[in-house]
Design an enzyme around this catalytic site. Structure first.
Site, mmCIF file in Angstrom:
data_model
loop_
_atom_site.group_PDB
_atom_site.id
_atom_site.type_symbol
_atom_site.label_atom_id
_atom_site.label_comp_id
_atom_site.label_asym_id
_atom_site.label_seq_id
_atom_site.Cartn_x
_atom_site.Cartn_y
_atom_site.Cartn_z
ATOM 1 N N TYR A 147 0.795 -1.230 0.000
ATOM 2 C CA TYR A 147 0.000 0.000 0.000
ATOM 3 C C TYR A 147 0.827 1.281 0.000
ATOM 4 O O TYR A 147 0.273 2.365 -0.080
ATOM 5 C CB TYR A 147 -0.928 0.013 1.224
ATOM 6 N N LYS A 198 2.486 -15.314 2.843
ATOM 7 C CA LYS A 198 2.659 -16.114 1.628
ATOM 8 C C LYS A 198 4.165 -16.306 1.434
ATOM 9 O O LYS A 198 4.738 -15.997 0.380
ATOM 10 C CB LYS A 198 1.992 -15.372 0.455
ATOM 11 N N ASP A 231 -3.659 -18.396 1.332
ATOM 12 C CA ASP A 231 -4.641 -19.158 0.537
ATOM 13 C C ASP A 231 -5.312 -20.230 1.413
ATOM 14 O O ASP A 231 -6.530 -20.430 1.366
ATOM 15 C CB ASP A 231 -4.012 -19.763 -0.736
ATOM 16 N N ASP A 255 -6.827 -6.789 4.038
ATOM 17 C CA ASP A 255 -7.934 -6.157 3.321
ATOM 18 C C ASP A 255 -8.867 -7.231 2.772
ATOM 19 O O ASP A 255 -10.089 -7.178 2.937
ATOM 20 C CB ASP A 255 -7.366 -5.299 2.176
ATOM 21 N N ASP A 259 -12.919 -8.663 4.209
ATOM 22 C CA ASP A 259 -14.189 -8.687 3.465
ATOM 23 C C ASP A 259 -14.780 -10.094 3.497
ATOM 24 O O ASP A 259 -15.994 -10.275 3.654
ATOM 25 C CB ASP A 259 -13.988 -8.260 1.997
HETATM 26 C C1 IPM Z 1 -10.555 -0.723 3.017
HETATM 27 C C2 IPM Z 1 -10.559 -0.261 1.575
HETATM 28 C C3 IPM Z 1 -9.283 0.513 1.246
HETATM 29 C C4 IPM Z 1 -8.119 -0.448 1.455
HETATM 30 C C5 IPM Z 1 -9.266 1.121 -0.167
HETATM 31 C C6 IPM Z 1 -10.383 2.119 -0.356
HETATM 32 C C7 IPM Z 1 -7.937 1.766 -0.494
HETATM 33 O O1 IPM Z 1 -10.756 -1.353 0.722
HETATM 34 O O2 IPM Z 1 -10.420 0.132 3.919
HETATM 35 O O3 IPM Z 1 -10.724 -1.913 3.269
HETATM 36 O O4 IPM Z 1 -7.814 -1.264 0.580
HETATM 37 O O5 IPM Z 1 -7.520 -0.375 2.525
HETATM 38 MN MN MN Z 2 -11.249 -3.207 1.775
#
Ligand code: IPM
Ligand code: MN
Ligand code: NAD
Length: 364
Positions: A147, A198, A231, A255, A259
């Site tokens: 990042y 990884k 993975d 990240d 999700d």
């Molecule tokens: C998150 C988002 C951000 C990230 C994006 C918007 C850059 O996906 O906060 O999870 O990847 O950190």
């Molecule tokens: Mn995210």
């Protein structure tokens, strides 16, 4: 974890509010409403100052993160309540990189804490799993990795183009997030910490993660420490999420896995997070983005933002108020007073109003 121990009826906590773009502008006011309801009766003064940073300002004035913003937030605020950034009119996502990643890096918010917690059994897509099985904390390194924006193009726009994106990992950065994960486990009476990388393919960057993990885990013999490649972790957390108490991983993998974890616990609409540097001004945001596909319709789920506000209260040291807010969310889930992503029929503001009333009737 608190910035300053705020006294019972002492100085107001100063909160910078950055609603941002899309549904960030719709869910954040609901969280503020619920925060006010939880804190006012308990004599916990909160002072909110709103900032209009986001795509509209960027397109209008060319300003993303204004000059002096970082110092102002650092010196004048206890915490930041953030919505989301992202707008189809800014395909480069430059303003989000400047504001969100800028604040994570410049405020040195090295812990991205993303709880994966099932608040009602019927919300998980996994068969036969209950609240007992899905309750873990994902710690995402938040200031390094892929990042950092180090890289570049060579021969851009030609058939021979090369794009380079560097993965930056410092010993200090890796060590402090791994240590934080172990310390969190100890503080919360949790038994298991899983580090995920990884290192079988990323033989330099994640070799460092391996070596640091081996060192740090020696200091916590009471904790069961484990390693999984990312993975395999993605597979295992779906197969049997009850294996995990604390997961610690790098910026990009954190990240992605957060999700995935969010969906196991009911979806992005419900998922909170904290970008934290213990003792310093920290930033709290739902895991979801600006959701341009539903923005402006008044149907976004505000519960992720409200649970984020609860995390912020805990960071401020206001545990009881934080619990009252979480209880209100659980009550909305029990009563099915929800937005359509969770099968409900209510709008963003209606759910916010319901939570506000619930909190008002359960506060001191
Ligand atoms: C998150 C988002 C951000 C990230 C994006 C918007 C850059 O996906 O906060 O999870 O990847 O950190
Ligand atoms: Mn995210
Ligand atoms: P997203 O999280 O915005 O949306 C993914 C899906 O989840 C969409 O179908 C959306 O409608 C749904 N969703 C998300 N939050 C919801 C909520 N509260 N209620 C109901 N449904 C909800 O992710 P995306 O579509 O990949 O990204 C959209 C924009 O947001 C992009 O510009 C992206 O860069 C940005 N983004 C920002 C952040 C942040 O600011 N922290 C986080 C993730 C994505």
């Amino acid at each position: 974890m608190s910035k300053t121990p705020l006294r019972d009826s002492g100085p107001a906590a100063r909160i910078a509010v950055i609603p941002g773009d899309g549904i960030g502008k719709e869910v954040t006011p609901e969280a503020v409403k619920v925060l006010r309801a939880a804190c006012a009766p308990a004599n916990r003064p909160l002072e909110f100052v709103e900032f209009d940073w986001g795509a509209d300002k960027y397109l209008r004035e060319g300003v993303s993160l204004p000059p002096g913003a970082v110092e102002m937030l650092r010196d004048e605020f206890d915490a930041i309540l953030f919505g989301a950034l992202g707008d189809p009119r800014v395909p480069s996502n430059q303003h989000a990189a400047d504001i969100l990643l800028g604040l994570r890096f410049k405020l040195d918010l090295y812990v991205n804490a993303r709880p994966v917690e099932l608040l009602h059994d019927r919300l998980t897509p996994l068969r036969d799993r209950t609240q007992r099985d899905i309750r873990c904390m994902v710690f995402r390194e938040n200031t390094e990795g892929l990042y950092v924006g180090v890289g570049g193009f060579f021969k851009k726009g030609t058939a021979d183009e090369i794009a380079v994106q560097e993965d930056v990992n410092s010993r200090k950065g890796v060590e402090r997030i791994i240590r934080y994960a172990f310390e969190y486990a100890v503080r919360h009476g949790l038994k298991r910490v899983c580090m995920s990388d990884k290192s079988n393919a990323m033989t330099f960057a994640h070799d460092l993660w391996q070596r640091v993990f081996k060192e740090v885990k020696q200091e916590y013999p009471q904790i069961e420490s484990r390693h999984l490649y990312i993975d395999a972790l993605a597979m295992e957390i779906v197969r049997d999420p009850s294996q995990f108490d604390v997961i610690v991983t790098c910026n990009l993998f954190g990240d992605i896995i957060s999700d995935l974890g969010a969906q196991l616990a009911g979806g992005l609409g419900l998922s909170p997070s904290g970008n934290i540097h213990p003792g310093k001004t920290s930033l709290f945001e739902p895991v979801h983005g600006s959701a341009p596909n539903i923005a402006g319709k008044g149907i976004a789920n505000p519960l992720g933002s409200v649970l984020t506000a609860a995390m912020m209260l805990e960071f401020l040291g206001w545990k009881r108020e934080s619990e009252i807010v979480v209880s209100a969310v659980k009550a909305a889930l029990l009563n099915n007073y929800l937005t359509s992503d969770l099968g409900g029929t209510h709008g963003t503001k209606e759910v916010g109003d319901w939570l506000e009333k619930h909190v008002e009737s359960h506060s001191a």
